[in-house]
Design a protein around this motif. Structure first.
Motif, PDB file in Angstrom:
ATOM      1  N   PHE A 266       0.829  -1.210   0.000  1.00  0.00           N
ATOM      2  CA  PHE A 266       0.000   0.000   0.000  1.00  0.00           C
ATOM      3  C   PHE A 266       0.862   1.258   0.000  1.00  0.00           C
ATOM      4  O   PHE A 266       1.852   1.360   0.736  1.00  0.00           O
ATOM      5  CB  PHE A 266      -0.912   0.036   1.227  1.00  0.00           C
ATOM      6  CG  PHE A 266      -2.178  -0.763   1.066  1.00  0.00           C
ATOM      7  CD1 PHE A 266      -3.212  -0.301   0.269  1.00  0.00           C
ATOM      8  CD2 PHE A 266      -2.344  -1.981   1.721  1.00  0.00           C
ATOM      9  CE1 PHE A 266      -4.381  -1.032   0.120  1.00  0.00           C
ATOM     10  CE2 PHE A 266      -3.509  -2.720   1.585  1.00  0.00           C
ATOM     11  CZ  PHE A 266      -4.527  -2.239   0.775  1.00  0.00           C
ATOM     12  N   ASN A 291      -5.648   1.469  -8.461  1.00  0.00           N
ATOM     13  CA  ASN A 291      -5.932   2.785  -7.898  1.00  0.00           C
ATOM     14  C   ASN A 291      -7.237   3.311  -8.470  1.00  0.00           C
ATOM     15  O   ASN A 291      -7.794   2.745  -9.417  1.00  0.00           O
ATOM     16  CB  ASN A 291      -4.785   3.765  -8.169  1.00  0.00           C
ATOM     17  CG  ASN A 291      -4.500   3.934  -9.648  1.00  0.00           C
ATOM     18  OD1 ASN A 291      -5.287   4.525 -10.375  1.00  0.00           O
ATOM     19  ND2 ASN A 291      -3.377   3.391 -10.116  1.00  0.00           N
ATOM     20  N   ASP A 318      -3.950   3.911  -1.722  1.00  0.00           N
ATOM     21  CA  ASP A 318      -5.103   4.064  -0.835  1.00  0.00           C
ATOM     22  C   ASP A 318      -5.378   5.546  -0.630  1.00  0.00           C
ATOM     23  O   ASP A 318      -5.475   6.020   0.483  1.00  0.00           O
ATOM     24  CB  ASP A 318      -4.792   3.378   0.502  1.00  0.00           C
ATOM     25  CG  ASP A 318      -6.027   3.274   1.384  1.00  0.00           C
ATOM     26  OD1 ASP A 318      -7.135   3.399   0.847  1.00  0.00           O
ATOM     27  OD2 ASP A 318      -5.858   3.084   2.586  1.00  0.00           O
ATOM     28  N   SER A 348      -8.711  -0.310  -0.295  1.00  0.00           N
ATOM     29  CA  SER A 348      -8.499  -0.973   0.993  1.00  0.00           C
ATOM     30  C   SER A 348      -9.801  -1.489   1.576  1.00  0.00           C
ATOM     31  O   SER A 348      -9.803  -2.301   2.490  1.00  0.00           O
ATOM     32  CB  SER A 348      -7.845  -0.013   1.990  1.00  0.00           C
ATOM     33  OG  SER A 348      -8.739   1.001   2.382  1.00  0.00           O
ATOM     34  N   PRO A 365      -0.387   4.547   6.583  1.00  0.00           N
ATOM     35  CA  PRO A 365      -1.693   5.186   6.349  1.00  0.00           C
ATOM     36  C   PRO A 365      -1.869   6.456   7.166  1.00  0.00           C
ATOM     37  O   PRO A 365      -1.310   6.586   8.263  1.00  0.00           O
ATOM     38  CB  PRO A 365      -2.693   4.099   6.769  1.00  0.00           C
ATOM     39  CG  PRO A 365      -1.919   3.156   7.629  1.00  0.00           C
ATOM     40  CD  PRO A 365      -0.517   3.191   7.125  1.00  0.00           C
ATOM     41  N   ALA A 370      -7.851   3.787   8.116  1.00  0.00           N
ATOM     42  CA  ALA A 370      -7.176   3.309   6.909  1.00  0.00           C
ATOM     43  C   ALA A 370      -6.254   2.144   7.245  1.00  0.00           C
ATOM     44  O   ALA A 370      -6.160   1.175   6.488  1.00  0.00           O
ATOM     45  CB  ALA A 370      -6.382   4.441   6.257  1.00  0.00           C
ATOM     46  N   ARG A 374      -6.657  -1.607   5.717  1.00  0.00           N
ATOM     47  CA  ARG A 374      -5.546  -2.213   4.975  1.00  0.00           C
ATOM     48  C   ARG A 374      -5.199  -3.571   5.592  1.00  0.00           C
ATOM     49  O   ARG A 374      -5.048  -4.570   4.891  1.00  0.00           O
ATOM     50  CB  ARG A 374      -4.310  -1.310   5.026  1.00  0.00           C
ATOM     51  CG  ARG A 374      -4.382  -0.072   4.155  1.00  0.00           C
ATOM     52  CD  ARG A 374      -3.057   0.676   4.227  1.00  0.00           C
ATOM     53  NE  ARG A 374      -3.061   1.931   3.495  1.00  0.00           N
ATOM     54  CZ  ARG A 374      -1.988   2.695   3.324  1.00  0.00           C
ATOM     55  NH1 ARG A 374      -0.834   2.330   3.842  1.00  0.00           N
ATOM     56  NH2 ARG A 374      -2.067   3.827   2.643  1.00  0.00           N
TER      57      ARG A 374
END
Length: 554
Positions: A266, A291, A318, A348, A365, A370, A374
């Motif tokens: 990520f 993406n 992300d 994610s 992140p 987040a 993830r």
């Protein structure tokens, strides 16, 4: 009687839920022996006709928890129905999640596919293409709120007369993806009485607002469980490293096979996504990217290829986490971005990456949620997983916030283990990594993205007839200026024995492999194929996770 004994006594299996035999056969074919906790609690309530708000962590089986009762209720309706009607509408915030939900429905209806029909309207094709399919009135319609509303306005989807079930998956993302207006308008086109289900990984303010809009006197299922898999199943590691160190370590980890199994890397921006892909390609490490700026067809195809094992490494940006950053500078950076992103995309969240062994946070992140989502891409079901986070000095404060959030209620217990890695032993790798990293310039990234767009143009079905009528336009595209690409140096694909630290040779199988190769070359045995197989350590070694690797290296 303790709680575990009580839970064991009350555990309800699939065959005890009064499900149709065809659904039970499909479940058996999928290999689901017992329902997950959320399935055990939610399915009976939904079969009773109650409105339910389901809150359970990612990977807990929420999709099947609502899909099974929806299919069962449709089979019940069929027994007395005099005509074919649309009975269920399932909404999700991203095209990928809609695609995934349809996959689960397909698996669960394999024994009753003639009786229960479904359609995914989320793909961005012309409305007229999907209109004939909707005219046939499939039992289940799956789509994003915006796409469903488009069909309602076009008169292709009439829900007021027949709809019985409304499901909203990943409900906490529906408003944050910008669907608030669409949801309110869509609700005005639904019947006054229907059964509703909201499924979410968190109970945010957006979920509460959506609950008031959609549900009527609901039952709230909030499982008392952590947001992530337990420490016995999911291991968290962190490694302090700056940008160049991150690139060097990632190169060593992947090239020496110190990480085994499917891996998602990520990053926080789309440009970094392509930079990392071009960087790894120089070392002959095949990857695909994911993406929000990619067309939906490419995103779904990339996920499918990753799940099928075509790629073992996927680089995902992300950038959704950038929409509400805590850092003011990051907020300004977002406002500057003029690139067109697909709001119906999520990386994610929601997507079911199968059998992911590792998640690597190359960029840490920007918020706690987040990180949770993830990390939720691995350790799904009963599988083991590991998360390795590279943390720079600037990102240390973010690590502390995540640490506080996911302590599992144990104040003195550290969630993150320090990943022991002697960076000074990778000086030989650093020279290669530095040259390869610098070779991926901003121009190289831009040209790589242009190349991808061109490829999509060539593959577009809509433009094929245009190019047939206008061949010169196709030639202009094909004979455009040569793209600036990163120069691939073939010697970088191999790792010479002399640059591998002595402590890592046994882990990477270098010494054993070279010795066996020499023995093989000098051997005159006729059983050569067998010896080649034995000389490859990857054919006999299994993924052992970050933790075991760390113990061996220390």
């Amino acid at each position: 009687m303790n709680m575990s004994e009580e839970t064991e006594e009350k555990q309800c299996n699939f065959h005890e839920m009064e499900l149709d035999d065809r659904i039970l056969k499909a479940i058996a074919k999928l290999g689901w022996q017992t329902p997950t906790l959320i399935q055990e609690k939610a399915i009976p309530l939904l079969l009773e006709g109650k409105d339910v708000l389901v809150r359970a962590r990612t990977g807990s089986g929420k999709t099947a928890a609502f899909a099974i009762p929806v299919i069962q209720k449709i089979l019940n309706f069929k027994q007395t129905a005099s005509q074919q009607e649309i009975k269920a509408l399932i909404l999700a915030p991203s095209k990928e999640l809609c695609h995934q939900i349809c996959g689960v429905i397909k698996d669960l209806t394999i024994k009753c596919s003639r009786e229960v029909r479904y359609i995914d309207v989320s793909p961005q094709v012309d409305l007229s293409v999907q209109k004939p399919l909707l005219v046939e009135k499939p039992d289940i319609v799956v789509g994003t709120p915006a796409r469903a509303l488009q069909h309602v306005k076009a008169g292709n989807l009439n829900l007021k007369k027949s709809l019985e079930l409304l499901v909203i998956d990943e409900a906490d993302l529906v408003f944050s993806f910008g669907y608030e207006d669409e949801m309110k308008e869509l609700m005005r086109n639904l019947p006054k009485i229907y059964q509703a289900i909201l499924a979410s990984a968190t109970l945010s303010e957006d979920v509460k607002n959506l609950k008031n809009l959609v549900l009527h006197n609901p039952v709230t299922l909030k499982l008392e469980e952590p947001e992530l898999a337990p420490a016995s199943q999911l291991t968290h590691y962190h490694l302090n490293a700056e940008e160049m160190d991150k690139a060097t370590i990632l190169y060593a980890l992947l090239k020496l096979h110190l990480i085994r199994g499917k891996t998602i890397i990520f990053v926080n921006t789309v440009d970094k996504c392509y930079k990392l892909k071009l960087y790894l390609e120089q070392f002959a490490i095949p990857t695909c990217v994911l993406n929000s700026e990619l067309p939906a067809t490419i995103r779904c195809h990339s996920v499918d290829q990753f799940n099928q094992g075509v790629y073992d490494v996927i680089v995902a940006s992300d950038e959704k986490a950038l929409e509400a950053p805590t850092d003011s500078d990051a907020a300004r950076d977002v406002k500057k971005s003029k690139r067109r992103k697909d709001k119906e995309s999520g990386v994610s969240r929601g997507i079911d990456f199968r059998c992911v062994a590792n998640v690597i946070n190359f960029d840490f992140p920007l918020d706690v949620n987040a990180y949770v989502h993830r990390a939720g891409r691995t350790a799904r079901g009963n599988n083991q997983g590991s998360v390795l986070s590279f943390v720079s000095m600037k990102e240390k404060i973010l690590l502390d916030k995540v640490e506080t959030k996911i302590r599992y209620g144990q104040e003195d217990v550290s969630v993150f283990k320090s990943y022991q890695f002697k960076l000074e032993e990778l000086e030989s790798f650093r020279y290669r990594a530095k040259d390869a990293w610098r070779a991926v310039t901003r121009i190289a990234v831009r040209e790589a993205r242009l190349k991808e767009i061109k490829q999509e143009i060539f593959n577009c079905q809509k433009l094929k007839s245009y190019f047939e009528d206008n061949p010169t336009d196709l030639q202009v595209l094909r004979h455009d200026k040569a793209l600036h690409t990163v120069r691939i140096q073939r010697h970088l694909a191999d790792v010479p024995e002399y640059i591998v630290p002595a402590t890592l040779k046994s882990l990477a199988g270098i010494t054993k492999t070279r010795k066996r190769r020499r023995e093989f070359r000098g051997s005159e045995s006729s059983n050569s194929k067998f010896q080649v197989k034995k000389s490859n350590p990857l054919l006999s070694m299994q993924f052992e996770g970050f933790g075991k690797k760390k113990k061996k290296s220390s």
